[in-house]
Design an enzyme around this catalytic site. Structure first.
Site, PDB file in Angstrom:
ATOM      1  N   SER A  49      38.324  34.167  34.543  1.00  0.00           N
ATOM      2  CA  SER A  49      38.953  34.811  35.705  1.00  0.00           C
ATOM      3  C   SER A  49      40.407  34.357  35.813  1.00  0.00           C
ATOM      4  O   SER A  49      40.831  33.425  35.118  1.00  0.00           O
ATOM      5  CB  SER A  49      38.201  34.402  36.981  1.00  0.00           C
ATOM      6  OG  SER A  49      38.397  33.009  37.215  1.00  0.00           O
ATOM      7  N   ASP A  82      38.441  38.443  33.234  1.00  0.00           N
ATOM      8  CA  ASP A  82      37.534  38.907  34.284  1.00  0.00           C
ATOM      9  C   ASP A  82      38.338  39.191  35.565  1.00  0.00           C
ATOM     10  O   ASP A  82      39.074  38.312  36.040  1.00  0.00           O
ATOM     11  CB  ASP A  82      36.502  37.795  34.526  1.00  0.00           C
ATOM     12  CG  ASP A  82      35.347  38.223  35.403  1.00  0.00           C
ATOM     13  OD1 ASP A  82      35.034  39.430  35.440  1.00  0.00           O
ATOM     14  OD2 ASP A  82      34.737  37.334  36.034  1.00  0.00           O
ATOM     15  N   HIS A  83      38.221  40.382  36.112  1.00  0.00           N
ATOM     16  CA  HIS A  83      38.887  40.755  37.376  1.00  0.00           C
ATOM     17  C   HIS A  83      40.399  40.536  37.366  1.00  0.00           C
ATOM     18  O   HIS A  83      40.938  39.891  38.283  1.00  0.00           O
ATOM     19  CB  HIS A  83      38.279  40.007  38.571  1.00  0.00           C
ATOM     20  CG  HIS A  83      36.854  40.369  38.844  1.00  0.00           C
ATOM     21  ND1 HIS A  83      36.488  41.541  39.452  1.00  0.00           N
ATOM     22  CD2 HIS A  83      35.690  39.715  38.564  1.00  0.00           C
ATOM     23  CE1 HIS A  83      35.166  41.594  39.547  1.00  0.00           C
ATOM     24  NE2 HIS A  83      34.662  40.504  39.009  1.00  0.00           N
ATOM     25  N   HIS A 180      29.103  39.148  44.175  1.00  0.00           N
ATOM     26  CA  HIS A 180      29.301  37.851  43.527  1.00  0.00           C
ATOM     27  C   HIS A 180      28.650  36.720  44.326  1.00  0.00           C
ATOM     28  O   HIS A 180      28.418  36.864  45.515  1.00  0.00           O
ATOM     29  CB  HIS A 180      30.795  37.553  43.386  1.00  0.00           C
ATOM     30  CG  HIS A 180      31.488  38.437  42.407  1.00  0.00           C
ATOM     31  ND1 HIS A 180      32.641  39.120  42.700  1.00  0.00           N
ATOM     32  CD2 HIS A 180      31.188  38.760  41.126  1.00  0.00           C
ATOM     33  CE1 HIS A 180      33.019  39.816  41.642  1.00  0.00           C
ATOM     34  NE2 HIS A 180      32.151  39.622  40.673  1.00  0.00           N
ATOM     35  N   GLY A 211      28.176  40.476  39.307  1.00  0.00           N
ATOM     36  CA  GLY A 211      27.306  39.833  40.297  1.00  0.00           C
ATOM     37  C   GLY A 211      25.865  39.824  39.848  1.00  0.00           C
ATOM     38  O   GLY A 211      24.961  40.093  40.631  1.00  0.00           O
ATOM     39  N   ALA A 212      25.640  39.499  38.568  1.00  0.00           N
ATOM     40  CA  ALA A 212      24.295  39.655  37.996  1.00  0.00           C
ATOM     41  C   ALA A 212      23.517  38.337  37.913  1.00  0.00           C
ATOM     42  O   ALA A 212      22.457  38.287  37.299  1.00  0.00           O
ATOM     43  CB  ALA A 212      24.393  40.297  36.609  1.00  0.00           C
ATOM     44  N   SER A 213      24.035  37.276  38.524  1.00  0.00           N
ATOM     45  CA  SER A 213      23.269  36.020  38.496  1.00  0.00           C
ATOM     46  C   SER A 213      21.922  36.222  39.178  1.00  0.00           C
ATOM     47  O   SER A 213      21.812  36.942  40.180  1.00  0.00           O
ATOM     48  CB  SER A 213      24.048  34.894  39.194  1.00  0.00           C
ATOM     49  OG  SER A 213      24.952  34.307  38.279  1.00  0.00           O
ATOM     50  N   ASN A 253      27.360  40.316  33.761  1.00  0.00           N
ATOM     51  CA  ASN A 253      28.253  39.196  34.108  1.00  0.00           C
ATOM     52  C   ASN A 253      27.513  38.090  34.842  1.00  0.00           C
ATOM     53  O   ASN A 253      26.890  38.341  35.886  1.00  0.00           O
ATOM     54  CB  ASN A 253      29.363  39.701  35.027  1.00  0.00           C
ATOM     55  CG  ASN A 253      30.399  40.518  34.283  1.00  0.00           C
ATOM     56  OD1 ASN A 253      30.203  40.899  33.139  1.00  0.00           O
ATOM     57  ND2 ASN A 253      31.503  40.781  34.945  1.00  0.00           N
ATOM     58  N   THR A 256      27.648  32.396  38.460  1.00  0.00           N
ATOM     59  CA  THR A 256      27.034  31.539  39.484  1.00  0.00           C
ATOM     60  C   THR A 256      25.844  30.739  38.939  1.00  0.00           C
ATOM     61  O   THR A 256      25.735  29.537  39.187  1.00  0.00           O
ATOM     62  CB  THR A 256      26.607  32.421  40.683  1.00  0.00           C
ATOM     63  OG1 THR A 256      27.796  33.017  41.228  1.00  0.00           O
ATOM     64  CG2 THR A 256      25.916  31.617  41.756  1.00  0.00           C
TER      65      THR A 256
HETATM   66  P1  13P Z   1      27.749  36.108  39.661  1.00  0.00           P
HETATM   67  O1  13P Z   1      28.466  35.491  40.815  1.00  0.00           O
HETATM   68  O2  13P Z   1      26.503  36.823  40.118  1.00  0.00           O
HETATM   69  O3  13P Z   1      27.444  35.129  38.576  1.00  0.00           O
HETATM   70  O4  13P Z   1      28.699  37.245  39.045  1.00  0.00           O
HETATM   71  C1  13P Z   1      29.723  36.906  38.152  1.00  0.00           C
HETATM   72  C2  13P Z   1      30.643  38.048  37.884  1.00  0.00           C
HETATM   73  O5  13P Z   1      30.415  39.191  38.213  1.00  0.00           O
HETATM   74  C3  13P Z   1      31.902  37.730  37.184  1.00  0.00           C
HETATM   75  O6  13P Z   1      32.727  38.847  37.059  1.00  0.00           O
HETATM   76  O1  G3H Z   2      34.008  37.222  39.527  1.00  0.00           O
HETATM   77  C1  G3H Z   2      33.883  36.073  39.884  1.00  0.00           C
HETATM   78  C2  G3H Z   2      33.642  35.001  38.887  1.00  0.00           C
HETATM   79  O2  G3H Z   2      32.480  34.290  39.261  1.00  0.00           O
HETATM   80  C3  G3H Z   2      34.835  34.102  38.752  1.00  0.00           C
HETATM   81  O3  G3H Z   2      34.979  33.311  39.884  1.00  0.00           O
HETATM   82  O4  G3H Z   2      37.377  33.499  40.577  1.00  0.00           O
HETATM   83  O5  G3H Z   2      35.970  31.489  41.182  1.00  0.00           O
HETATM   84  O6  G3H Z   2      36.746  31.844  38.831  1.00  0.00           O
HETATM   85  P1  G3H Z   2      36.369  32.506  40.144  1.00  0.00           P
HETATM   86 ZN    ZN Z   3      32.627  40.158  38.731  1.00  0.00          ZN
END
Ligand code: 13P
Ligand code: G3H
Ligand code: ZN
Length: 307
Positions: A49, A82-83, A180, A211-213, A253, A256
């Site tokens: 990220s 990521d993002h 997330h 957000g797939a944890s 993804n 978490t």
């Molecule tokens: P989690 O918070 O569910 O692990 O999602 C991570 C995520 O989407 C990172 O882009």
């Molecule tokens: O999308 C969210 C990921 O879990 C990354 O989180 O911005 O705290 O590194 P972060």
């Molecule tokens: Zn994400």
């Protein structure tokens, strides 16, 4: 081998499985992910990220992943931003050596999202880098939410089709009810699988589940058993992950779960021996536990043996 994320995901899309995209901030998480991939012959996406880049540096994260990819040359791996929130952020990652970027302009208007994504696609494709974008907002679906409200939050399949045609983005993250972090659902877990199937039918490209944890029971118990507090936490059930893959998800993804597992093991060592200060005695069990969790996840995603 470090390759374009699109090469990894196009194969998953054609064969109907998902590749785990795991977040890193440091060497230890990257080692755990590579070791899991090596033991299962699984392709992987390692993602960082903007926060991870601020913490460790884009070039440093690239060098860690590049070095590990040379240690495990048979493992197809992509290094993904990521993002990414701006075009500049994506360019910075590409310059550092990332092979895939996400431009997340989902908080902007649809038109702005389209234009920002197209700009990133034009730049990234000229240097063989894959691009992900997002449509809709990452928010849990409440049990009592009405259809109109859901439409305002979740991906709109018509827009998704137009968006993909216009931007030529390689993979798309449609919001279908995940969020997330560790607290995803207030009531029973719920995702809009019909909407997902419609987006897949209209777009026919690899799709991404953010957000797939899953926060499996044993992970939460380990965290809480070592003194942590995750009261009220709820993740995406394994069955939902499988269902989402049937509906067209090819990139899952996960951050978490890895963080919770890692920190639980660190705390377990700290609790057991208050005089311990050899940091390797903390990090090795944490890495091992994360590796095992990732192997379990790869089995669910169907990426095992897909190198
Ligand atoms: P989690 O918070 O569910 O692990 O999602 C991570 C995520 O989407 C990172 O882009
Ligand atoms: O999308 C969210 C990921 O879990 C990354 O989180 O911005 O705290 O590194 P972060
Ligand atoms: Zn994400």
């Amino acid at each position: 081998m470090l390759i374009n994320g699109n090469d990894i995901l196009a194969k998953a899309h054609n064969e109907g499985y998902a590749v785990g995209a795991f977040n890193i901030n440091n060497l230890e998480m990257a080692q755990a992910i590579f070791q899991a991939a090596n033991e299962t012959n699984s392709p992987i996406i390692i993602q960082a990220s903007e926060g991870a880049i601020k913490y460790a540096g884009a070039k440093m994260l690239y060098r860690i992943v590049k070095t590990l990819s040379e240690e495990y040359p048979h493992i197809p791996v992509a290094l993904h931003l990521d993002h990414g929130t701006t075009v500049g952020s994506c360019v910075k990652a590409i310059r550092a050596g990332f092979t895939s970027v996400m431009i997340d302009a989902s908080h902007h208007s649809f038109e702005e999202n389209k234009d920002m994504t197209k700009t990133v696609v034009d730049i990234a494709h000229s240097v063989n880098v894959g691009v992900e974008a997002e449509l809709g907002r990452l928010m849990g679906i409440e049990d009592n939410i009405v259809v109109d409200e859901m439409d305002a939050v979740l991906v709109n399949p018509n827009e998704a089709e137009e968006f993909v045609k216009y931007t030529k983005v390689d993979y798309l993250a449609p919001a279908i009810g995940t969020s997330h972090g560790a607290f995803k659902f207030k009531g029973e877990p719920k995702l809009d699988f019909d909407r997902l199937a419609e987006v897949k039918r209209r777009c026919n490209i690899p799709l991404v589940l953010h957000g797939a944890s899953a926060i499996p029971e044993y992970v939460r118990e380990r965290f809480e058993g070592t003194g942590g507090d995750l009261k009220g936490s709820k993740g995406v059930p394994f069955d939902f992950l499988k269902e989402s893959i049937k509906g067209g998800i090819n990139k899952i993804n996960t951050d978490t779960d890895l963080r919770i597992m890692f920190m639980a093991e660190i705390r377990a060592v700290a609790n057991k021996n208050l005089s311990e200060f050899d940091i390797r005695k903390f990090l090795n069990p944490a890495k091992d536990a994360v590796k095992k969790l990732i192997i379990e996840r790869m089995e669910i995603l169907g990426s095992v043996g897909k190198v």
